[in-house]
Design a protein around this motif. Structure first.
Motif, mmCIF file in Angstrom:
data_model
loop_
_atom_site.group_PDB
_atom_site.id
_atom_site.type_symbol
_atom_site.label_atom_id
_atom_site.label_comp_id
_atom_site.label_asym_id
_atom_site.label_seq_id
_atom_site.Cartn_x
_atom_site.Cartn_y
_atom_site.Cartn_z
ATOM 1 N N PHE A 430 0.854 -1.184 0.000
ATOM 2 C CA PHE A 430 0.000 0.000 0.000
ATOM 3 C C PHE A 430 0.892 1.236 0.000
ATOM 4 N N TYR A 431 0.527 2.208 -0.825
ATOM 5 C CA TYR A 431 1.308 3.441 -0.908
ATOM 6 C C TYR A 431 0.370 4.636 -0.750
ATOM 7 N N ARG A 432 0.942 5.797 -0.564
ATOM 8 C CA ARG A 432 0.149 7.015 -0.391
ATOM 9 C C ARG A 432 0.118 7.815 -1.691
ATOM 10 N N SER A 433 -1.086 8.211 -2.078
ATOM 11 C CA SER A 433 -1.246 9.061 -3.248
ATOM 12 C C SER A 433 -0.968 10.516 -2.879
ATOM 13 N N LYS A 434 -1.113 11.396 -3.836
ATOM 14 C CA LYS A 434 -0.782 12.814 -3.652
ATOM 15 C C LYS A 434 -1.522 13.433 -2.471
ATOM 16 N N ASP A 435 -2.804 13.053 -2.276
ATOM 17 C CA ASP A 435 -3.596 13.631 -1.194
ATOM 18 C C ASP A 435 -3.571 12.789 0.073
ATOM 19 N N GLY A 436 -2.679 11.777 0.112
ATOM 20 C CA GLY A 436 -2.541 10.942 1.301
ATOM 21 C C GLY A 436 -3.383 9.689 1.301
ATOM 22 N N THR A 437 -4.226 9.486 0.289
ATOM 23 C CA THR A 437 -5.064 8.289 0.229
ATOM 24 C C THR A 437 -4.203 7.031 0.105
ATOM 25 N N ARG A 438 -4.571 6.007 0.845
ATOM 26 C CA ARG A 438 -3.867 4.721 0.842
ATOM 27 C C ARG A 438 -4.389 3.878 -0.320
ATOM 28 N N VAL A 439 -3.487 3.479 -1.212
ATOM 29 C CA VAL A 439 -3.868 2.795 -2.454
ATOM 30 C C VAL A 439 -3.156 1.433 -2.523
ATOM 31 N N PRO A 440 -3.897 0.357 -2.864
ATOM 32 C CA PRO A 440 -3.261 -0.960 -2.980
ATOM 33 C C PRO A 440 -2.453 -1.097 -4.270
ATOM 34 N N LEU A 441 -1.390 -1.895 -4.194
ATOM 35 C CA LEU A 441 -0.521 -2.131 -5.348
ATOM 36 C C LEU A 441 -0.026 -3.571 -5.301
ATOM 37 N N PHE A 442 -0.350 -4.344 -6.332
ATOM 38 C CA PHE A 442 0.209 -5.684 -6.480
ATOM 39 C C PHE A 442 1.557 -5.580 -7.183
ATOM 40 N N ILE A 443 2.540 -6.341 -6.711
ATOM 41 C CA ILE A 443 3.865 -6.377 -7.326
ATOM 42 C C ILE A 443 4.253 -7.840 -7.538
ATOM 43 N N VAL A 444 4.649 -8.165 -8.753
ATOM 44 C CA VAL A 444 5.047 -9.523 -9.100
ATOM 45 C C VAL A 444 6.449 -9.474 -9.694
ATOM 46 N N ARG A 445 7.358 -10.303 -9.176
ATOM 47 C CA ARG A 445 8.737 -10.342 -9.673
ATOM 48 C C ARG A 445 9.378 -11.641 -9.219
ATOM 49 N N SER A 446 10.527 -11.907 -9.751
ATOM 50 C CA SER A 446 11.207 -13.140 -9.352
ATOM 51 C C SER A 446 11.658 -13.034 -7.900
ATOM 52 N N LYS A 447 11.571 -14.143 -7.184
ATOM 53 C CA LYS A 447 12.007 -14.152 -5.789
ATOM 54 C C LYS A 447 13.505 -13.858 -5.685
ATOM 55 N N ALA A 448 14.266 -14.348 -6.677
ATOM 56 C CA ALA A 448 15.716 -14.129 -6.647
ATOM 57 C C ALA A 448 16.039 -12.644 -6.725
ATOM 58 N N ALA A 449 15.326 -11.918 -7.612
ATOM 59 C CA ALA A 449 15.570 -10.480 -7.742
ATOM 60 C C ALA A 449 15.147 -9.743 -6.479
ATOM 61 N N ALA A 450 14.007 -10.168 -5.903
ATOM 62 C CA ALA A 450 13.531 -9.514 -4.684
ATOM 63 C C ALA A 450 14.501 -9.727 -3.533
ATOM 64 N N GLU A 451 14.984 -10.958 -3.382
ATOM 65 C CA GLU A 451 15.911 -11.261 -2.288
ATOM 66 C C GLU A 451 17.242 -10.534 -2.458
ATOM 67 N N ALA A 452 17.647 -10.341 -3.714
ATOM 68 C CA ALA A 452 18.915 -9.654 -3.978
ATOM 69 C C ALA A 452 18.770 -8.143 -3.965
ATOM 70 N N GLY A 453 17.519 -7.654 -3.881
ATOM 71 C CA GLY A 453 17.290 -6.217 -3.878
ATOM 72 C C GLY A 453 17.555 -5.559 -5.215
#
Length: 702
Positions: A430-453
């Protein structure tokens, strides 16, 4: 890479005064139907030639085409529908252009092919759209879609013999399929359009008709119409026991309905006598089913996130009574299976299902694995079973059979995967939009890339409109992007249907800028969190999402490396003049009203292109038979973008032939279009495919 030499596009000195503003429209001639105007057809041909030359030089294209083809080549099933001991279901063997329809006599019976649309057109662009068996399962009513158009042809099949009956219904559109016994059906249609207007003319005078099998369409009975309110649409459903017809009427895209009912047990005496249950156009009313004289509805009346209510037609002046009240989660739909209700909920854009008794008491929760989407749950009172599909970003749809009494599920059809789903991380943030509203965000990526940052070139997708919720689902095209080393993100923007009425209202009409702010904030979040590198963000959206892409590219061209605007609404001052565009005023407003006009003009993609600013690479995609968002929107926007001083990156348009707004598109076209789009986005966002080195990609980009 050198920017392409764009074809010359004629500019006309057309300027109109609207509410004290001078509005130029130099490319209005491109609104003309490409099928009927040789000059527009010539423009499209020249544009496609330039675009094709650019796309064919991209080093990643062949890899994407091969990989998408491999990833889409698996056996796919639709959710079965049971009628009279027969089970009907769709199946695609893998690379067939269109899914076939099969039937089994009994759950364990042998499968028999009923309909194969792959032989209906040489180019595979004629599709089996909707279908519905009669209660006995002996007849099948189905609709045919040609070239992606919204128009439908209705036909009937004798299931036992496999022979088509002589019945043929033309000019059906935005219709349900509703059997009346075994001898006829209800459908909705518009009048036959005047010559040359079928793909662009406005749609008025929708009506419900009854067709008796074995008769000509000209003899069909008019069941319901509103000639004094020509803008209204009408859809007819029949309750599972065949007793009641429920007709819902609306004026636009908002789920605001009048509800009328016909008791078919009285039809012989009273004809098509309608009884009004809901007269105001204020709320959503979704028919669930009936048991005897009691009808169930899912509604947002008094409950922005919906609740379940009943009404007993045996009462003299019946009133609605609550069965299941509003919850924090959004109640998407409900069905009655056997002696139970199955409730589908949406929690933060992911599916949850619950089985309750007919008086609303919880029986058991259906366990679903992780962040995903469950659909189906069709059936009727008395059925011992139901079927549903479950999918996620890393899980193609699997079909399950559920015993309604025990809640136990077992696989009916599971796909054979050509990738390891465990290699990919699916998360929701969840991230904040310009006016502070909390917005959901799905993120899909390889686990290897995520673990390696590792920061990866990312494709961000959005929609944000018309009360439509974006939920997790599998796409072979997106999986090819992930396999190439990219990340995929999907933002659940305001204007959508993820959280009910309030979320929808916060992103439409005068609040439409919130949608663009939400999407821009999602891109900034992905970069700030190190998921996406600077210069590595691509964006994509279709229809209302195409409008989204066009608007945010104008507002923040510096944020994006590449963009794909698909079948977008690009001229916000004239959208209501074509086909179904007049319905969209619920979300966009009326261009002829001053307050709405000023809001629309402020973000209209066509009118807000900025010269002297470096734009990202833009690939506009549309189709010649799109009669939902007519291709003139994309034509005009592309011409204006190419004319502007908008930097050296390419601004191109790809126009598909015999394809519409998206549905019914043959597999071959899906693969080719997907390869074109991904190779374009990959090239300009720096995504290298496994067979190309980063040095080769960098050299090509120069």
């Amino acid at each position: 890479m050198k920017s392409p030499d764009y074809p010359e596009t004629r500019r006309e000195s057309l300027v109109e005064e609207q509410f004290g503003k001078s509005v130029a429209d130099p490319y209005r001639w491109l609104e003309n139907d490409v099928r009927n105007d040789p000059q527009v057809a010539d423009w499209v041909s020249r544009q496609n030639t330039v675009t094709r030359a650019h796309l064919d030089t991209l080093p990643q294209r062949d890899w994407f085409a091969q990989r998408i083809r491999a990833l889409i080549d698996y056996e796919r099933f639709g959710v079965p529908v049971k009628a009279g001991g027969r089970y009907f279901y769709a199946r695609n063997a893998g690379l067939q252009n269109q899914a076939q329809l099969f039937v089994r006599h009994g759950l364990q019976g042998a499968s028999r092919l009923l309909l194969d649309p792959n032989g209906w057109a040489a180019d595979g662009a004629t599709a089996l759209d909707a279908w519905k068996p009669s209660a006995s399962g002996k007849r099948l009513l189905f609709s045919v879609q040609d070239g992606g158009s919204d128009w439908r042809m209705l036909r009937v099949l004798d299931v036992d013999s496999g022979e088509r009956l002589s019945d043929e219904i033309k000019w059906a559109k935005f219709t349900d399929l509703a059997w009346i016994g075994e001898d006829g059906f209800l459908y909705s249609r518009f009048p036959e359009p005047e010559q040359g207007t079928a793909f662009q003319g406005r749609n008025y005078d929708h009506a419900v008709y009854y067709h008796r099998l074995g008769t000509e369409q000209e003899a069909d009975e008019l069941v319901f119409a509103t000639p004094e309110q020509r803008e209204m649409n009408h859809a007819a459903e029949v309750t599972p026991d065949g007793r009641y017809v429920v007709i819902r009427s609306s004026t636009g895209t908002d789920a605001r309905y009048q509800v009328r009912v016909i008791d078919l047990t009285e039809r012989e005496r009273d004809g098509w006598k309608l009884r009004t249950l809901v007269s105001d156009l204020a709320h959503d009313w979704q028919l669930v089913a009936n048991v005897g004289t009691k009808l169930w509805f899912v509604t947002n009346k008094g409950a922005p996130r919906y609740r379940l209510m009943t009404i007993d037609l045996a009462e003299g002046e019946p009133e609605f009574a609550e069965v299941v009240g509003e919850r924090k989660e959004l109640l998407e739909r409900a069905t009655i299976i056997g002696d139970y209700l199955v409730l589908n909920y949406l929690k933060d854009a992911s599916s949850h299902a619950e089985v309750v008794s007919l008086d609303g008491k919880s029986v058991h929760t259906l366990g679903l694995n992780g962040l995903g989407t469950a659909s189906g749950f069709e059936g009727k009172p008395g059925d011992p079973e139901t079927f549903y599909a479950y999918s996620s970003f890393n899980q193609p749809a699997a079909i399950y059979r559920m015993d309604i009494a025990t809640g136990q599920s077992e696989p009916f059809a599971e796909p054979e995967l050509k990738f390891d789903p465990e290699a990919y991380l699916v998360e929701q943030r969840f991230y904040r939009s310009k006016d502070g509203t909390r917005v959901p965000l799905f993120i899909v990526r390889s686990k290897a890339a995520a673990e390696a940052g590792l920061a990866q070139p990312t494709l961000l997708y959005g929609y944000g409109g018309f009360d439509i919720a974006l939920t997790p689902g599998y796409s072979a095209v997106r999986m090819a992007w992930l396999e190439a080393g990219g990340a995929f993100a999907m933002a659940n923007l305001r204007g959508g249907g993820e959280y009910g009425k309030d979320w929808h209202d916060a992103g439409r009409l005068a609040n439409k800028q919130n949608v663009f702010d939400d999407f821009i904030a999602a891109g900034e979040y992905l970069i700030a969190q190190g998921i996406t590198p600077e210069g590595g963000l691509s964006i994509q959206g279709g229809s209302n999402g195409g409008l989204l892409v066009g608007a945010v590219v104008n507002q923040r061209p510096d944020l994006f490396a590449a963009a794909n605007a698909q079948v977008g609404v690009m001229d916000m001052l004239r959208f209501d003049r074509f086909t179904a565009g007049r319905y969209w005023v619920d979300d966009y407003g009326y261009p002829e009203r001053e307050a709405d006009f000023r809001v629309l003009l402020a973000y209209s993609p066509y009118h807000n292109i900025r010269s002297g600013v470096d734009y990202p690479a833009v690939l506009v995609t549309t189709a010649d038979t799109d009669d939902r968002v007519v291709p003139g929107h994309s034509f005009k926007y592309t011409a204006a973008l190419q004319h502007a001083d908008a930097g050296d990156k390419p601004h191109l348009i790809r126009v598909e032939t015999r394809a519409g707004h998206g549905s019914g598109k043959p597999t071959d076209k899906v693969i080719e279009e997907g390869a074109d789009i991904l190779s374009f986005l990959a090239y300009w966002s720096g995504l290298q495919v496994p067979s190309f080195s980063s040095a080769e990609v960098a050299e090509a980009r120069r």
